[in-house]
Design a protein around this motif. Structure first.
Motif, PDB file in Angstrom:
ATOM      1  N   VAL A 110      -0.950  -4.511   4.454  1.00 17.34           N
ATOM      2  CA  VAL A 110      -1.987  -4.404   5.477  1.00 17.34           C
ATOM      3  C   VAL A 110      -2.748  -5.723   5.489  1.00 17.34           C
ATOM      4  O   VAL A 110      -3.166  -6.227   4.442  1.00 17.34           O
ATOM      5  N   LEU A 154      -0.839  -2.874   9.977  1.00 20.60           N
ATOM      6  CA  LEU A 154       0.068  -2.340   8.968  1.00 20.60           C
ATOM      7  C   LEU A 154       1.467  -2.839   9.274  1.00 20.60           C
ATOM      8  O   LEU A 154       1.982  -2.624  10.388  1.00 20.60           O
ATOM      9  N   LYS A 188       0.828  -1.200   0.000  1.00 23.23           N
ATOM     10  CA  LYS A 188       0.000   0.000   0.000  1.00 23.23           C
ATOM     11  C   LYS A 188       0.868   1.258   0.000  1.00 23.23           C
ATOM     12  O   LYS A 188       1.917   1.309   0.654  1.00 23.23           O
ATOM     13  N   ASP A 198      -6.780  -5.052  12.344  1.00 16.89           N
ATOM     14  CA  ASP A 198      -6.183  -4.688  11.059  1.00 16.89           C
ATOM     15  C   ASP A 198      -4.791  -4.137  11.331  1.00 16.89           C
ATOM     16  O   ASP A 198      -4.638  -3.192  12.113  1.00 16.89           O
ATOM     17  N   LEU A 222      -3.949  -0.874  13.474  1.00 22.62           N
ATOM     18  CA  LEU A 222      -4.779   0.258  13.093  1.00 22.62           C
ATOM     19  C   LEU A 222      -6.052   0.324  13.932  1.00 22.62           C
ATOM     20  O   LEU A 222      -6.610   1.409  14.130  1.00 22.62           O
ATOM     21  N   THR A 255       5.243  -2.672   9.420  1.00 25.67           N
ATOM     22  CA  THR A 255       6.254  -1.613   9.449  1.00 25.67           C
ATOM     23  C   THR A 255       7.632  -2.243   9.567  1.00 25.67           C
ATOM     24  O   THR A 255       7.772  -3.472   9.568  1.00 25.67           O
ATOM     25  N   GLU A 261       7.093  -4.447   4.330  1.00 24.90           N
ATOM     26  CA  GLU A 261       6.572  -3.189   4.841  1.00 24.90           C
ATOM     27  C   GLU A 261       5.473  -2.663   3.918  1.00 24.90           C
ATOM     28  O   GLU A 261       5.519  -2.840   2.707  1.00 24.90           O
ATOM     29  N   ARG A 262       4.488  -2.035   4.524  1.00 24.61           N
ATOM     30  CA  ARG A 262       3.349  -1.417   3.862  1.00 24.61           C
ATOM     31  C   ARG A 262       2.288  -2.416   3.432  1.00 24.61           C
ATOM     32  O   ARG A 262       1.303  -2.046   2.803  1.00 24.61           O
ATOM     33  N   ARG A 280      -6.935   3.840   7.213  1.00 30.18           N
ATOM     34  CA  ARG A 280      -7.076   4.432   8.555  1.00 30.18           C
ATOM     35  C   ARG A 280      -8.477   5.034   8.721  1.00 30.18           C
ATOM     36  O   ARG A 280      -9.112   4.879   9.768  1.00 30.18           O
ATOM     37  N   ILE A 320      -2.973   3.791   2.629  1.00 24.96           N
ATOM     38  CA  ILE A 320      -2.922   3.612   4.083  1.00 24.96           C
ATOM     39  C   ILE A 320      -3.827   4.632   4.767  1.00 24.96           C
ATOM     40  O   ILE A 320      -4.532   4.319   5.730  1.00 24.96           O
TER      41      ILE A 320
END
Length: 468
Positions: A407, A439, A197, A437, A448, A441, A404-405, A206, A202
């Motif tokens: 979800v 994310l 994402k 949910d 989230l 990193t 990373e990124r 959110r 993102i």
């Protein structure tokens, strides 16, 4: 003598009258800020993966419910990802050029008063459905060249460059695509790209999660009315009303499963009662205007207090949930969090005497006895679709590694059906699932949905606070 019915389209007086006296009425597309720029970057990424190919993707059309009534329209997910557009019956054609690509969106121009469809088309006509954006408005909003849908066939004529048509979405594109293949490859590439994402996506997720958290609070506040007779449908309606106000509506069919219905994995009927001694399992997500959706589950006592047996099951699921979250790190196997959660559940079930074998035997691929109480998976990717990236290859999905990124959701559970005689009577009819949910990193994942409580004492307090 029976009176003959007059068709308006044949009444010359009406036709002359309906064409006159209308002021210009323009409607701008209602798109989230940044949607056009994000879609342009998504197209660039797709073209980089499929160089030299012309690609055609359709938004689709509302499915018929019965006769001349339709279900709500929701555009094809890959089309949304590539355009940011939510228009029905639109087709995107991407053509390679020497220095990149051209993208053209083909749409139906709204019928003005001079055309019969202005009043005669109950599905699209302005007098039935209100004004719609025209080609100029869509072009300005999306930064794309927009042309009349009638010119689509000409744009796909010929075999150079090679064309990949995503079929099965719109009969018109299927017809003018002239049997060209490539749908599976476009779908696969889009799904695998959609796993990662960007900042805009993102942000949309959110927003969807935050709206979902608010709606969960409204459901908790509605528990007394549900207990008094409104039942599961009252709680489902409460969530769906808030979701409709916050965005497009629910991102999938809302699950409200109370008491003995909670072990049913996809209890979307929501037609049961809610009793004070029930656990209520709420699995729901708000889809915002960009079509990105949340997917969150909490299980809570309708009375605000767990029974001893309910707390026992809930706390084991919580332990599995927290252990799984610890496995969500870049570079880890996608299935690591799944395996970890299942081992924690198997160990707990073994301690309770509910496994006929050892934990290691159960965890063996040929064992799996613990899966009697959780036949579903532990999570999935999340994005435009609640089960996102559905066409990714097995190697890129379950056989892949976290980056990373990404979800994704983590959602362990235990489901003891009321007619399962292998479990003690006090556990029968208890179903618990917790879903967050996440994310991915560079370090620990960002949860989230962390504003919703997880631990049993916090859940009890949360229910009581919303009813005070």
């Amino acid at each position: 003598m029976a009176r003959q019915r007059v068709r308006l389209s044949a009444a010359t007086g009406f036709l002359d009258n309906i064409k006159q006296g209308w002021s210009a009425q323009s409607t701008q597309p209602d798109l989230p800020a940044g949607a056009a720029a994000a879609a342009a970057e998504h197209r660039r990424r797709l073209v980089a993966e499929l160089p030299g190919r012309r690609i055609a993707v359709a938004s689709g059309r509302a499915p018929v419910r019965a006769n001349d009534t339709y279900h709500d329209f929701r555009p094809d997910s890959d089309f949304v990802w590539l355009t940011g557009c939510n228009a029905e019956g639109a087709v995107l054609v991407i053509t390679p050029t020497a220095d990149g690509h051209d993208a053209v969106l083909y749409l139906a121009e709204p019928a003005g008063p001079e055309l019969a469809d202005f009043f005669a088309d109950p599905h699209h006509g302005a007098l039935w459905n209100g004004p719609q954006p025209g080609l100029a408005e869509w072009s300005e909003a999306l930064g794309l060249t927009c042309l009349p849908l009638e010119r689509l066939a000409d744009s796909l004529r010929g075999m150079t460059p090679p064309t990949m048509v995503v079929t099965g979405v719109d009969p018109l594109l299927d017809a003018v695509g002239d049997g060209r293949g490539g749908a599976g490859e476009v779908r696969r590439v889009c799904s695998e790209l959609r796993r990662i994402k960007d900042d805009w996506e993102i942000g949309q997720l959110r927003e969807a999660v935050d709206a979902t958290i608010g709606a969960f609070g409204d459901v908790a506040a509605a528990l007394p009315a549900a207990i008094e007779g409104g039942g599961e449908r009252w709680l489902q309606g409460t969530f769906d009303r808030v979701a409709r106000s916050a965005g497009n509506g629910p991102g999938y069919a809302t699950i409200v499963a109370s008491g003995p219905n909670a072990p049913v994995l996809h209890w979307v009927r929501c037609d049961g009662p809610v009793r004070p001694d029930h656990l209520v399992l709420l699995d729901a997500g708000v889809e915002v205007k960009s079509c990105y959706t949340a997917d969150v589950t909490r299980t809570f006592p309708a009375s605000g207090t767990f029974s001893a047996a309910q707390r026992q099951v809930y706390d084991l699921v919580t332990a599995a949930h927290l252990a799984a979250i610890e496995e969500v790190r870049p570079g880890r196997d996608y299935l690591a969090f799944h395996d970890t959660a299942l081992r924690v559940l198997a160990e707990g079930l073994h301690d309770w005497g509910l496994l006929p074998v050892s934990v290691d035997e159960a965890m063996d691929p040929n064992g799996q006895q613990h899966r009697r109480f959780i036949v579903c998976g532990i999570g999935h990717y999340l994005g435009i679709d609640v089960h996102d990236s559905p066409h990714a290859s097995a190697a890129a999905y379950h056989g892949g590694t976290l980056e990373e990124r990404m979800v994704l959701t983590v959602e362990p559970g235990l489901y003891f059906h009321p007619n399962d005689e292998t479990v003690p009577p006090e556990l029968r009819g208890i179903g618990v699932r917790t879903e967050d949910d996440l994310l991915v990193t560079s370090g620990a994942p960002e949860v989230l949905s962390s504003e919703l409580p997880i631990h049993s004492a916090d859940i009890e307090r949360w229910v009581r606070d919303h009813q005070s």
